[in-house]
Design a protein around this motif. Structure first.
Motif, PDB file in Angstrom:
ATOM      1  N   ALA A   1       0.800  -1.222   0.000  1.00  0.00           N
ATOM      2  CA  ALA A   1       0.000   0.000   0.000  1.00  0.00           C
ATOM      3  C   ALA A   1       0.840   1.284   0.000  1.00  0.00           C
ATOM      4  O   ALA A   1       0.472   2.247  -0.682  1.00  0.00           O
ATOM      5  CB  ALA A   1      -0.962  -0.006   1.185  1.00  0.00           C
ATOM      6  N   PRO A   2       1.959   1.341   0.727  1.00  0.00           N
ATOM      7  CA  PRO A   2       2.744   2.590   0.719  1.00  0.00           C
ATOM      8  C   PRO A   2       3.304   2.957  -0.649  1.00  0.00           C
ATOM      9  O   PRO A   2       3.713   4.115  -0.854  1.00  0.00           O
ATOM     10  CB  PRO A   2       3.878   2.280   1.702  1.00  0.00           C
ATOM     11  CG  PRO A   2       3.313   1.260   2.614  1.00  0.00           C
ATOM     12  CD  PRO A   2       2.442   0.406   1.721  1.00  0.00           C
ATOM     13  N   ASP A   3       3.348   2.014  -1.565  1.00  0.00           N
ATOM     14  CA  ASP A   3       3.859   2.300  -2.911  1.00  0.00           C
ATOM     15  C   ASP A   3       2.831   2.987  -3.791  1.00  0.00           C
ATOM     16  O   ASP A   3       3.149   3.416  -4.892  1.00  0.00           O
ATOM     17  CB  ASP A   3       4.309   1.015  -3.603  1.00  0.00           C
ATOM     18  CG  ASP A   3       5.595   0.466  -3.004  1.00  0.00           C
ATOM     19  OD1 ASP A   3       5.830  -0.747  -3.125  1.00  0.00           O
ATOM     20  OD2 ASP A   3       6.362   1.256  -2.407  1.00  0.00           O
ATOM     21  N   TYR A   4       1.610   3.066  -3.319  1.00  0.00           N
ATOM     22  CA  TYR A   4       0.533   3.660  -4.112  1.00  0.00           C
ATOM     23  C   TYR A   4       0.338   5.124  -3.723  1.00  0.00           C
ATOM     24  O   TYR A   4       0.210   5.456  -2.549  1.00  0.00           O
ATOM     25  CB  TYR A   4      -0.757   2.854  -3.940  1.00  0.00           C
ATOM     26  CG  TYR A   4      -0.689   1.554  -4.698  1.00  0.00           C
ATOM     27  CD1 TYR A   4       0.031   0.474  -4.205  1.00  0.00           C
ATOM     28  CD2 TYR A   4      -1.306   1.419  -5.937  1.00  0.00           C
ATOM     29  CE1 TYR A   4       0.129  -0.708  -4.929  1.00  0.00           C
ATOM     30  CE2 TYR A   4      -1.226   0.232  -6.658  1.00  0.00           C
ATOM     31  CZ  TYR A   4      -0.492  -0.817  -6.144  1.00  0.00           C
ATOM     32  OH  TYR A   4      -0.397  -1.982  -6.861  1.00  0.00           O
ATOM     33  N   ASP A   5       0.331   5.965  -4.741  1.00  0.00           N
ATOM     34  CA  ASP A   5       0.298   7.408  -4.528  1.00  0.00           C
ATOM     35  C   ASP A   5      -1.105   7.998  -4.538  1.00  0.00           C
ATOM     36  O   ASP A   5      -1.343   9.043  -3.936  1.00  0.00           O
ATOM     37  CB  ASP A   5       1.133   8.110  -5.610  1.00  0.00           C
ATOM     38  CG  ASP A   5       2.572   7.622  -5.630  1.00  0.00           C
ATOM     39  OD1 ASP A   5       3.029   7.156  -6.692  1.00  0.00           O
ATOM     40  OD2 ASP A   5       3.224   7.689  -4.578  1.00  0.00           O
ATOM     41  N   TYR A   6      -1.995   7.361  -5.258  1.00  0.00           N
ATOM     42  CA  TYR A   6      -3.345   7.906  -5.427  1.00  0.00           C
ATOM     43  C   TYR A   6      -4.356   6.825  -5.060  1.00  0.00           C
ATOM     44  O   TYR A   6      -4.230   5.674  -5.481  1.00  0.00           O
ATOM     45  CB  TYR A   6      -3.572   8.377  -6.862  1.00  0.00           C
ATOM     46  CG  TYR A   6      -2.568   9.412  -7.315  1.00  0.00           C
ATOM     47  CD1 TYR A   6      -1.446   9.039  -8.041  1.00  0.00           C
ATOM     48  CD2 TYR A   6      -2.740  10.752  -6.999  1.00  0.00           C
ATOM     49  CE1 TYR A   6      -0.517   9.980  -8.450  1.00  0.00           C
ATOM     50  CE2 TYR A   6      -1.818  11.700  -7.402  1.00  0.00           C
ATOM     51  CZ  TYR A   6      -0.705  11.314  -8.121  1.00  0.00           C
ATOM     52  OH  TYR A   6       0.212  12.244  -8.529  1.00  0.00           O
ATOM     53  N   TRP A   7      -5.370   7.254  -4.331  1.00  0.00           N
ATOM     54  CA  TRP A   7      -6.390   6.325  -3.847  1.00  0.00           C
ATOM     55  C   TRP A   7      -7.779   6.851  -4.141  1.00  0.00           C
ATOM     56  O   TRP A   7      -8.037   8.051  -4.028  1.00  0.00           O
ATOM     57  CB  TRP A   7      -6.252   6.130  -2.337  1.00  0.00           C
ATOM     58  CG  TRP A   7      -5.008   5.425  -1.941  1.00  0.00           C
ATOM     59  CD1 TRP A   7      -3.760   5.952  -1.820  1.00  0.00           C
ATOM     60  CD2 TRP A   7      -4.879   4.030  -1.634  1.00  0.00           C
ATOM     61  NE1 TRP A   7      -2.861   4.982  -1.453  1.00  0.00           N
ATOM     62  CE2 TRP A   7      -3.526   3.796  -1.320  1.00  0.00           C
ATOM     63  CE3 TRP A   7      -5.777   2.968  -1.586  1.00  0.00           C
ATOM     64  CZ2 TRP A   7      -3.048   2.528  -0.973  1.00  0.00           C
ATOM     65  CZ3 TRP A   7      -5.309   1.712  -1.240  1.00  0.00           C
ATOM     66  CH2 TRP A   7      -3.953   1.509  -0.936  1.00  0.00           C
TER      67      TRP A   7
END
Length: 121
Positions: free
Chosen positions: A105-111
């Motif tokens: 999850a920390p590798d994802y920038d946009y949610w």
């Protein structure tokens, strides 16, 4: 990148459901996409990821063989086809965009905001 997930709802065990996540931006095709979920009282967990061209995919062991991630870059949309749903699949499902192919999850920038899936027994 502005993500909006939809398609959640209340289903029975064994049913199928397809989630969609649309990006209103113009750079969708340059991102790796992932689906995560968070069940009540639990940590957010990885569900599936897909490469920018849609060729490579990865799944959590708990959904492998039941869920399929896909994307349509022409429509700026990523999908999560879920089948053989179980009560344990009940969670808020989130789509996310990353600059790398990752299950973290920390590798994802946009949610996106998430969509609730409830599976009754």
């Amino acid at each position: 990148v502005q993500l909006q997930a939809c398609g959640g709802g209340l289903v029975q065990a064994g049913d199928s459901l397809r989630l969609s996540c649309a990006d209103s931006g113009r750079t969708f095709g340059s991102y790796y996409m992932g689906w995560f979920r968070q069940a009540p009282g639990k940590e957010r967990e990885f569900v599936a990821a897909i490469s920018r061209n849609g060729i490579s995919t990865a799944y959590a062991d708990s959904v492998k063989g039941r869920f399929t991630i896909s994307r349509d870059n022409a429509k700026n949309t990523v999908y999560l086809q879920m089948s053989s749903l179980k009560p344990d699949d009940t969670a808020v499902f989130y789509c996310a965009a990353s600059a790398r192919f990752s299950g973290a999850a920390p590798d994802y920038d946009y949610w996106g905001l998430g969509t609730l899936v409830t599976v009754s027994s």
